[in-house]
Design an enzyme around this catalytic site. Structure first.
Site, mmCIF file in Angstrom:
data_model
loop_
_atom_site.group_PDB
_atom_site.id
_atom_site.type_symbol
_atom_site.label_atom_id
_atom_site.label_comp_id
_atom_site.label_asym_id
_atom_site.label_seq_id
_atom_site.Cartn_x
_atom_site.Cartn_y
_atom_site.Cartn_z
ATOM 1 N N GLN A 94 -6.120 5.006 -6.012
ATOM 2 C CA GLN A 94 -6.696 4.165 -4.963
ATOM 3 C C GLN A 94 -8.199 4.399 -4.830
ATOM 4 O O GLN A 94 -8.752 5.348 -5.370
ATOM 5 C CB GLN A 94 -6.006 4.461 -3.627
ATOM 6 C CG GLN A 94 -6.033 5.927 -3.224
ATOM 7 C CD GLN A 94 -4.926 6.290 -2.260
ATOM 8 O OE1 GLN A 94 -4.382 5.443 -1.543
ATOM 9 N NE2 GLN A 94 -4.583 7.558 -2.211
ATOM 10 N N TYR B 91 -2.585 9.688 16.581
ATOM 11 C CA TYR B 91 -1.599 9.415 15.533
ATOM 12 C C TYR B 91 -0.912 10.692 15.058
ATOM 13 O O TYR B 91 0.315 10.760 14.973
ATOM 14 C CB TYR B 91 -2.286 8.721 14.353
ATOM 15 C CG TYR B 91 -1.393 8.519 13.159
ATOM 16 C CD1 TYR B 91 -0.501 7.456 13.108
ATOM 17 C CD2 TYR B 91 -1.433 9.401 12.077
ATOM 18 C CE1 TYR B 91 0.329 7.268 12.013
ATOM 19 C CE2 TYR B 91 -0.614 9.224 10.973
ATOM 20 C CZ TYR B 91 0.269 8.159 10.956
ATOM 21 O OH TYR B 91 1.092 7.982 9.876
ATOM 22 N N ASP C 199 -4.744 14.421 4.481
ATOM 23 C CA ASP C 199 -5.847 14.887 5.325
ATOM 24 C C ASP C 199 -5.518 16.182 6.048
ATOM 25 O O ASP C 199 -6.404 16.861 6.558
ATOM 26 C CB ASP C 199 -6.249 13.803 6.326
ATOM 27 C CG ASP C 199 -5.068 13.283 7.143
ATOM 28 O OD1 ASP C 199 -4.494 14.039 7.948
ATOM 29 O OD2 ASP C 199 -4.717 12.100 6.962
ATOM 30 N N ASP D 200 1.792 15.026 -1.565
ATOM 31 C CA ASP D 200 0.915 13.854 -1.594
ATOM 32 C C ASP D 200 0.671 13.475 -3.045
ATOM 33 O O ASP D 200 0.444 14.337 -3.888
ATOM 34 C CB ASP D 200 -0.406 14.139 -0.889
ATOM 35 C CG ASP D 200 -1.161 12.866 -0.541
ATOM 36 O OD1 ASP D 200 -1.536 12.116 -1.473
ATOM 37 O OD2 ASP D 200 -1.388 12.607 0.652
ATOM 38 N N ASP E 182 4.597 12.357 -6.501
ATOM 39 C CA ASP E 182 5.222 11.243 -5.790
ATOM 40 C C ASP E 182 6.320 11.745 -4.860
ATOM 41 O O ASP E 182 7.200 12.502 -5.280
ATOM 42 C CB ASP E 182 5.797 10.261 -6.807
ATOM 43 C CG ASP E 182 6.405 9.045 -6.136
ATOM 44 O OD1 ASP E 182 7.638 8.962 -6.085
ATOM 45 O OD2 ASP E 182 5.644 8.198 -5.648
ATOM 46 N N GLY E 183 6.263 11.336 -3.594
ATOM 47 C CA GLY E 183 7.254 11.782 -2.632
ATOM 48 C C GLY E 183 8.657 11.332 -2.976
ATOM 49 O O GLY E 183 9.639 12.045 -2.740
ATOM 50 N N ASP F 109 3.900 10.373 6.455
ATOM 51 C CA ASP F 109 2.605 9.888 6.930
ATOM 52 C C ASP F 109 2.001 9.030 5.836
ATOM 53 O O ASP F 109 1.117 9.450 5.093
ATOM 54 C CB ASP F 109 1.710 11.085 7.266
ATOM 55 C CG ASP F 109 0.311 10.670 7.690
ATOM 56 O OD1 ASP F 109 0.110 9.483 7.990
ATOM 57 O OD2 ASP F 109 -0.581 11.537 7.706
ATOM 58 N N ASP G 235 -0.117 1.791 4.395
ATOM 59 C CA ASP G 235 0.676 0.555 4.521
ATOM 60 C C ASP G 235 1.475 0.285 3.245
ATOM 61 O O ASP G 235 1.162 0.815 2.178
ATOM 62 C CB ASP G 235 -0.251 -0.616 4.840
ATOM 63 C CG ASP G 235 -0.950 -0.433 6.181
ATOM 64 O OD1 ASP G 235 -0.242 -0.216 7.174
ATOM 65 O OD2 ASP G 235 -2.190 -0.478 6.220
ATOM 66 N N TYR H 228 -6.924 1.665 14.532
ATOM 67 C CA TYR H 228 -5.854 1.077 13.732
ATOM 68 C C TYR H 228 -5.685 -0.384 14.130
ATOM 69 O O TYR H 228 -6.012 -0.758 15.264
ATOM 70 C CB TYR H 228 -4.542 1.835 13.918
ATOM 71 C CG TYR H 228 -4.452 3.141 13.128
ATOM 72 C CD1 TYR H 228 -5.509 3.594 12.347
ATOM 73 C CD2 TYR H 228 -3.307 3.908 13.173
ATOM 74 C CE1 TYR H 228 -5.426 4.770 11.635
ATOM 75 C CE2 TYR H 228 -3.210 5.101 12.457
ATOM 76 C CZ TYR H 228 -4.271 5.524 11.692
ATOM 77 O OH TYR H 228 -4.194 6.698 10.990
#
Length: 312
Positions: free
Chosen positions: A44, A74, A99, A119, A150-151, A168, A171, A236
């Protein structure tokens, strides 16, 4: 020695602009002091900038993920309603959340003995450690371990292990798309011990009711209890974000904290969360309640018993 001034396609004339097909007809703008980091990771677009009024801001694929000013709303609300609904959350898994903010909140619970973060993108962890220290400081805790990957794949190798799983995610486009599918919820369920609880980023009731309804529908098939809650957060889309909470135990009542800390401890530990906010997060406006209701849904009018107060 001269350095090249950083630029980004979402920043023009000193302003960052966020727009997306997921919230058509509206955008979010923040004034920029300086661009701190621009990177194309394997997965990304990664941007960090210092804003005029919201501190440092992390942006992935053009969408705000956290700002230093409002992130606690959040992070606290995706974490504490779930953990305070579990009697003894010893093992916690965070999917996404590079984060470090959710980790920071999870390890505030003295019951937590192991907190694992998975993550897919190491760049998020790396830039957060540099530019978001109040969140990423959680990585230094000895209870925390990190898996880059990858989760979805990570969960396939875990059975009956975790007490709470918090997703977490960004989108449901790009690298996070698989995290909104029925198979992913099955994997989370199977990775939980008896009585285990899930909390996932659940999108905004002002924008995504069909998606929320879809996820809740299969979550209700897979788990004994599934509820929707929300919090307010100015940066958000539409100023709100929701959470889908699920439990393997039919006795779980997410709407009343099972465990409590004293009001004095709440003030020390949390900026947003408290027991009253926990309860209020599940009180939905009529348009949302109607849209996500099951055919036999009824609202209880009997107040739940108060939870015992504990020491942290």
């Amino acid at each position: 020695m001269s350095s090249t001034k950083l630029t980004h396609q979402n920043i023009s004339n000193g302003w960052f602009r966020e727009s997306s097909a997921m919230w058509p007809g509206q955008s979010m703008n923040l004034e920029v002091n300086q661009i701190l980091h621009v990177e194309k990771s394997k997965f990304q677009d990664v941007l960090v900038f210092e804003s005029k009024t919201y501190g440092n801001v992390l942006v992935l694929d053009g969408v705000i993920q956290v700002t230093e000013r409002d992130e606690f709303s959040y992070q606290e609300m995706i974490t504490h309603p779930a953990l305070f609904s579990h009697p003894n959350p010893e093992r916690v898994l965070v999917i996404g959340g590079g984060d470090g903010g959710v980790l920071r909140e999870a390890i505030k619970h003295s019951q937590v003995k192991e907190a694992v973060l998975c993550d897919i993108d190491e760049s998020v962890i790396r830039v957060s450690k540099k530019y978001l220290p109040a969140m990423s400081a959680s990585y230094a805790d000895p209870k925390v371990s990190v898996h880059i990957g990858d989760g979805f794949d990570f969960l396939q190798n875990k059975k009956d292990y975790f007490d709470v799983i918090i997703t977490d995610s960004s989108d449901p486009v790009g690298p996070a798309e698989s995290l909104y599918q029925s198979r992913y919820y099955e994997l989370m369920r199977d990775a939980l011990r008896d009585g285990g609880i899930v909390s996932t980023q659940g999108e905004c009731q002002w924008l995504h009711l069909p998606l929320i309804k879809e996820v809740l529908t299969f979550a209700r098939r897979l788990f004994s209890v599934a509820e929707y809650a929300y919090t307010t957060i100015p940066t958000y889309p539409s100023g709100q974000i929701g959470f889908i909470l699920c439990s393997k135990s039919k006795t779980t009542n997410f709407k009343e904290p099972l465990r409590r800390v004293s009001p004095e401890q709440e003030l020390k530990l949390f900026k947003y969360y408290n027991a009253d906010i926990h309860r209020a997060a599940f009180i939905l406006p009529n348009f949302t309640r109607t849209a996500i209701a099951t055919d036999n849904s009824t609202e209880s009018t009997t107040p739940a018993a108060s939870a015992p107060t504990e020491s942290s």
